[in-house]
Design a protein around this motif. Structure first.
Motif, short mmCIF file in Angstrom:
data_model
loop_
_atom_site.label_atom_id
_atom_site.label_comp_id
_atom_site.label_asym_id
_atom_site.label_seq_id
_atom_site.Cartn_x
_atom_site.Cartn_y
_atom_site.Cartn_z
N ARG A 1 -68.86 50.30 -26.69
CA ARG A 1 -69.11 50.51 -27.76
C ARG A 1 -68.68 49.28 -28.52
NH1 ARG A 1 -66.87 55.42 -30.03
NH2 ARG A 1 -66.68 56.31 -28.44
N GLU A 2 -67.51 47.25 -27.87
CA GLU A 2 -68.21 46.52 -28.73
C GLU A 2 -69.57 45.65 -28.53
OE1 GLU A 2 -66.74 42.40 -29.84
OE2 GLU A 2 -66.34 44.87 -30.41
N LEU A 3 -69.49 46.34 -27.15
CA LEU A 3 -71.75 45.53 -27.40
C LEU A 3 -72.27 46.40 -28.85
CD1 LEU A 3 -74.02 43.92 -26.79
CD2 LEU A 3 -74.32 46.06 -24.82
N ARG A 4 -72.25 47.92 -28.86
CA ARG A 4 -72.80 48.45 -30.20
C ARG A 4 -71.96 47.31 -31.83
NH1 ARG A 4 -71.99 54.32 -32.65
NH2 ARG A 4 -73.79 54.64 -33.81
N ARG A 5 -71.01 46.91 -31.73
CA ARG A 5 -70.06 46.63 -32.28
C ARG A 5 -70.84 45.17 -32.74
NH1 ARG A 5 -67.33 42.57 -34.51
NH2 ARG A 5 -67.20 42.13 -32.69
N ARG A 6 -71.00 44.39 -32.28
CA ARG A 6 -71.34 43.40 -31.92
C ARG A 6 -73.31 42.63 -32.46
NH1 ARG A 6 -69.52 38.57 -27.23
NH2 ARG A 6 -67.87 39.54 -27.14
N LEU A 7 -73.70 44.00 -31.90
CA LEU A 7 -75.69 43.94 -32.21
C LEU A 7 -75.48 44.18 -33.65
CD1 LEU A 7 -76.36 45.93 -29.20
CD2 LEU A 7 -77.46 43.32 -30.15
N ALA B 1 -73.05 43.71 -36.46
CA ALA B 1 -72.77 42.82 -37.23
C ALA B 1 -73.64 41.98 -36.78
CB ALA B 1 -71.75 42.23 -36.37
N MET B 2 -74.95 41.48 -35.95
CA MET B 2 -75.75 40.25 -35.99
C MET B 2 -77.07 40.90 -36.95
SD MET B 2 -75.52 39.20 -32.18
CE MET B 2 -76.43 38.16 -31.43
N ALA B 3 -77.17 42.12 -36.30
CA ALA B 3 -78.15 42.33 -37.69
C ALA B 3 -77.91 42.68 -38.83
CB ALA B 3 -78.12 44.19 -36.42
N ALA B 4 -76.43 42.43 -40.02
CA ALA B 4 -76.40 42.89 -40.68
C ALA B 4 -76.32 41.51 -41.12
CB ALA B 4 -74.49 43.20 -41.03
N GLY B 5 -75.79 40.10 -40.16
CA GLY B 5 -76.01 38.86 -40.43
C GLY B 5 -77.46 38.35 -40.82
N MET B 6 -78.13 38.72 -40.04
CA MET B 6 -80.05 38.86 -40.08
C MET B 6 -80.15 38.99 -41.58
SD MET B 6 -82.33 39.74 -36.90
CE MET B 6 -80.39 40.75 -36.02
N GLY B 7 -79.47 40.11 -42.43
CA GLY B 7 -79.70 40.61 -42.85
C GLY B 7 -80.29 42.09 -43.66
N ALA B 8 -80.42 42.44 -42.51
CA ALA B 8 -80.96 44.02 -42.12
C ALA B 8 -80.57 44.81 -43.50
CB ALA B 8 -81.40 43.85 -40.80
N GLU C 1 -80.24 48.12 -42.97
CA GLU C 1 -80.06 48.45 -42.22
C GLU C 1 -79.07 48.12 -41.16
OE1 GLU C 1 -81.27 53.20 -43.52
OE2 GLU C 1 -83.17 51.83 -43.40
N PRO C 2 -78.50 47.96 -40.64
CA PRO C 2 -77.75 46.87 -39.87
C PRO C 2 -77.25 47.66 -38.81
CG PRO C 2 -76.25 46.70 -41.58
CD PRO C 2 -77.26 47.55 -42.24
N GLU C 3 -77.01 49.31 -39.06
CA GLU C 3 -76.24 49.87 -38.25
C GLU C 3 -77.80 50.56 -37.31
OE1 GLU C 3 -75.67 50.03 -41.20
OE2 GLU C 3 -73.40 49.87 -41.70
N VAL C 4 -78.50 50.62 -38.21
CA VAL C 4 -80.05 51.49 -37.22
C VAL C 4 -80.40 50.24 -36.35
CG1 VAL C 4 -82.29 51.87 -38.30
CG2 VAL C 4 -79.85 52.70 -39.05
N LEU C 5 -80.31 49.27 -37.00
CA LEU C 5 -81.33 48.15 -36.09
C LEU C 5 -80.81 47.55 -35.06
CD1 LEU C 5 -83.51 45.85 -35.68
CD2 LEU C 5 -82.10 44.22 -37.35
N ASP D 1 -78.19 49.99 -33.29
CA ASP D 1 -78.30 51.08 -32.67
C ASP D 1 -80.16 50.58 -32.10
OD1 ASP D 1 -75.69 51.49 -33.43
OD2 ASP D 1 -76.48 53.69 -34.17
N GLY D 2 -80.36 50.33 -32.71
CA GLY D 2 -81.96 50.25 -31.91
C GLY D 2 -82.20 49.24 -31.12
N LEU D 3 -81.17 47.87 -30.92
CA LEU D 3 -81.12 47.18 -29.96
C LEU D 3 -80.61 47.29 -28.60
CD1 LEU D 3 -80.60 44.35 -32.51
CD2 LEU D 3 -83.12 44.66 -31.01
N LEU D 4 -79.63 48.06 -28.92
CA LEU D 4 -78.65 48.58 -27.99
C LEU D 4 -79.59 49.30 -27.43
CD1 LEU D 4 -75.98 49.05 -26.56
CD2 LEU D 4 -75.54 50.79 -27.68
N LEU D 5 -80.84 50.83 -28.02
CA LEU D 5 -81.24 51.35 -27.10
C LEU D 5 -81.93 50.54 -25.95
CD1 LEU D 5 -81.42 54.68 -29.64
CD2 LEU D 5 -80.31 54.26 -26.89
N LEU D 6 -82.62 50.02 -26.69
CA LEU D 6 -83.72 49.31 -25.81
C LEU D 6 -83.09 48.19 -24.63
CD1 LEU D 6 -85.96 47.09 -28.94
CD2 LEU D 6 -86.80 48.96 -27.27
#
Length: 210
Positions: free
Chosen positions: A143-149, A151-158, A160-164, A166-171
């Protein structure tokens, strides 16, 4: 008044002082056995044999095998976040570079000999019960890894940061499984490259919407 600890027999004081060393040996043995063979597959007798301690020593340090499993996972998690944070520190203020640097390391480790994937993921699979100590440690990590990823997606300006995220978590999870199947010639070697494409596609979509 005499301190009862000072009056303890020498052999008792030696046993007390040896406790941390015994606990470290037990945890070290448990980590190797649990990670490479699975927590359920390993009994207490094998752990004490590998650690070179007695069974009473184990139960003085850990109330049960379940508690030992949770302690192993807590130590595993400490190393997990140390690697993650090292990539963050290496690229301050650049979440894209942080993620790609971390995933480069994950991809290398996933294909290395003896790699058994993420120990925390393995524990969740072994212990699906929500209340089990091993499950709780592992679920909290994911859950913490998902939260961090995210947040980092949001920091990049995505857009849909939640989708990005979660995609990174799946990878990440897929690379750890793939490494166990294919080794160093498997898809885990392309983890960072695929993460980069996913990130760039997400950021490109955000720019098109702007």
């Amino acid at each position: 008044m005499v301190d009862p600890r000072a009056a303890a027999p020498e052999e008792e004081k030696d046993e007390v002082s040896a406790q941390p060393r015994a606990a470290d040996r037990i945890l070290g043995a448990a980590r190797e056995l649990f990670y490479h063979q699975g927590i359920r597959a390993i009994g207490v007798d094998e752990i004490v044999r590998q650690a070179g301690v007695t069974k009473p020593s184990l139960y003085r340090s850990f109330a049960s095998k379940d508690e030992l499993a949770a302690s192993y996972l807590q130590r595993y998690e400490r190393d997990f976040w140390a690697r993650f944070d090292a990539s963050v520190t290496k690229h301050p203020g650049d979440p894209r570079a942080q993620i790609l640097d971390y995933f480069e390391g994950v991809g290398r480790r996933a294909g290395s000999p003896g790699h058994r994937g993420c120990g925390l993921t393995n524990a969740v699979v072994e212990y699906p019960e929500d209340g089990h100590p091993a499950h709780r440690v592992s679920e909290a990590n994911k859950r913490e890894l998902r939260r961090r990823l995210r947040a980092m997606a949001a920091g990049m300006g995505a857009s849909e940061p939640e989708v990005l995220g979660d995609g990174l978590l799946l990878l990440f999870e897929g690379a750890n499984i793939g490494g166990q199947i294919f080794g160093d010639a498997g898809p885990a070697a392309a983890l960072a490259a695929n993460a980069e494409r996913l990130i760039d596609a997400s950021l490109g979509a955000a720019r098109r919407k702007a």
